[in-house]
Motif scaffolding. Structure first.
Motif, short mmCIF file in Angstrom:
data_model
loop_
_atom_site.label_atom_id
_atom_site.label_comp_id
_atom_site.label_asym_id
_atom_site.label_seq_id
_atom_site.Cartn_x
_atom_site.Cartn_y
_atom_site.Cartn_z
N GLY A 1 29.72 27.32 41.84
CA GLY A 1 30.44 26.05 41.67
C GLY A 1 31.94 26.22 41.72
N ARG A 2 32.43 27.27 41.10
CA ARG A 2 33.87 27.51 41.09
C ARG A 2 34.40 27.96 42.45
N VAL A 3 33.56 28.66 43.21
CA VAL A 3 33.97 29.15 44.52
C VAL A 3 33.82 28.06 45.59
N GLY A 4 32.93 27.12 45.35
CA GLY A 4 32.67 26.08 46.34
C GLY A 4 31.54 26.46 47.28
N ALA A 5 30.60 27.23 46.76
CA ALA A 5 29.44 27.66 47.53
C ALA A 5 28.17 27.28 46.77
N GLY A 6 27.04 27.48 47.38
CA GLY A 6 25.78 27.23 46.72
C GLY A 6 25.30 28.45 45.94
N GLY B 1 29.69 40.25 36.30
CA GLY B 1 29.22 40.61 34.97
C GLY B 1 30.34 40.64 33.95
N ARG B 2 31.51 41.07 34.37
CA ARG B 2 32.67 41.09 33.46
C ARG B 2 33.10 39.69 33.05
N THR B 3 32.89 38.71 33.92
CA THR B 3 33.31 37.35 33.62
C THR B 3 32.33 36.63 32.71
N GLY B 4 31.06 37.04 32.76
CA GLY B 4 30.04 36.33 32.00
C GLY B 4 29.55 35.07 32.70
N LEU B 5 30.02 34.85 33.93
CA LEU B 5 29.60 33.67 34.68
C LEU B 5 28.21 33.87 35.26
N THR B 6 27.42 32.81 35.28
CA THR B 6 26.14 32.85 35.96
C THR B 6 26.38 32.71 37.45
N GLN B 7 25.35 32.96 38.24
CA GLN B 7 25.48 32.76 39.68
C GLN B 7 25.82 31.30 39.98
N ALA C 1 31.73 55.37 48.14
CA ALA C 1 32.19 54.00 48.33
C ALA C 1 31.19 53.01 47.73
N GLU C 2 31.72 51.98 47.05
CA GLU C 2 30.85 50.94 46.50
C GLU C 2 30.68 49.83 47.52
N SER C 3 29.50 49.28 47.57
CA SER C 3 29.23 48.17 48.47
C SER C 3 29.82 46.89 47.89
N PHE C 4 29.99 45.89 48.75
CA PHE C 4 30.46 44.59 48.28
C PHE C 4 29.52 44.06 47.21
N ARG C 5 28.23 44.23 47.45
CA ARG C 5 27.20 43.76 46.51
C ARG C 5 27.42 44.35 45.12
N ASP C 6 27.62 45.66 45.07
CA ASP C 6 27.82 46.33 43.78
C ASP C 6 29.10 45.87 43.09
N LEU C 7 30.16 45.72 43.88
CA LEU C 7 31.42 45.25 43.31
C LEU C 7 31.28 43.84 42.75
N LEU C 8 30.63 42.96 43.49
CA LEU C 8 30.45 41.59 43.03
C LEU C 8 29.63 41.54 41.75
N TRP D 1 24.82 37.14 48.58
CA TRP D 1 25.90 38.13 48.49
C TRP D 1 25.47 39.28 47.59
N GLU D 2 24.90 38.92 46.44
CA GLU D 2 24.51 39.95 45.46
C GLU D 2 23.30 40.76 45.92
N ALA D 3 22.51 40.21 46.81
CA ALA D 3 21.37 40.93 47.36
C ALA D 3 21.78 41.78 48.56
N GLY D 4 23.00 41.60 49.02
CA GLY D 4 23.47 42.35 50.16
C GLY D 4 23.00 41.77 51.49
N VAL D 5 22.50 40.55 51.46
CA VAL D 5 21.98 39.90 52.66
C VAL D 5 23.13 39.38 53.53
#
Length: 67
Positions: free
Chosen positions: A30-35, A19-25, A7-14, A42-46
């Motif tokens: 900004g697009r999601v409405g988060a900081g 990476g596929r989108t080429g978007l920076t964090q 099973a892949e973790s949420f972190r790994d999936l994100l 999220w990406e650190a799994g925290v």
């Protein structure tokens, strides 16, 4: 939640899908409405997104051809 060895973790999936989108964090945040720090956590799994932010994240990734 599936915690089997394959099973892949949420972190790994994100990381993979952002990476596929080429978007920076910062761009994704900004697009999601988060900081940027929120996306970093999220990406650190925290932390994981709330249901509302998860819906926004999925929508952004779909529109950016990340899924």
């Amino acid at each position: 939640m599936d915690t089997s060895p394959g099973a892949e973790s949420f972190r790994d999936l994100l990381l993979r899908h952002r990476g596929r989108t080429g978007l920076t964090q910062l761009e994704l945040a900004g697009r999601v409405g988060a900081g940027r720090r929120t996306v970093q956590d999220w990406e650190a799994g925290v932390n994981h997104p709330s249901a509302e932010l998860l819906k926004a994240l999925i929508q952004v990734l779909v529109l950016a051809d990340g899924l």
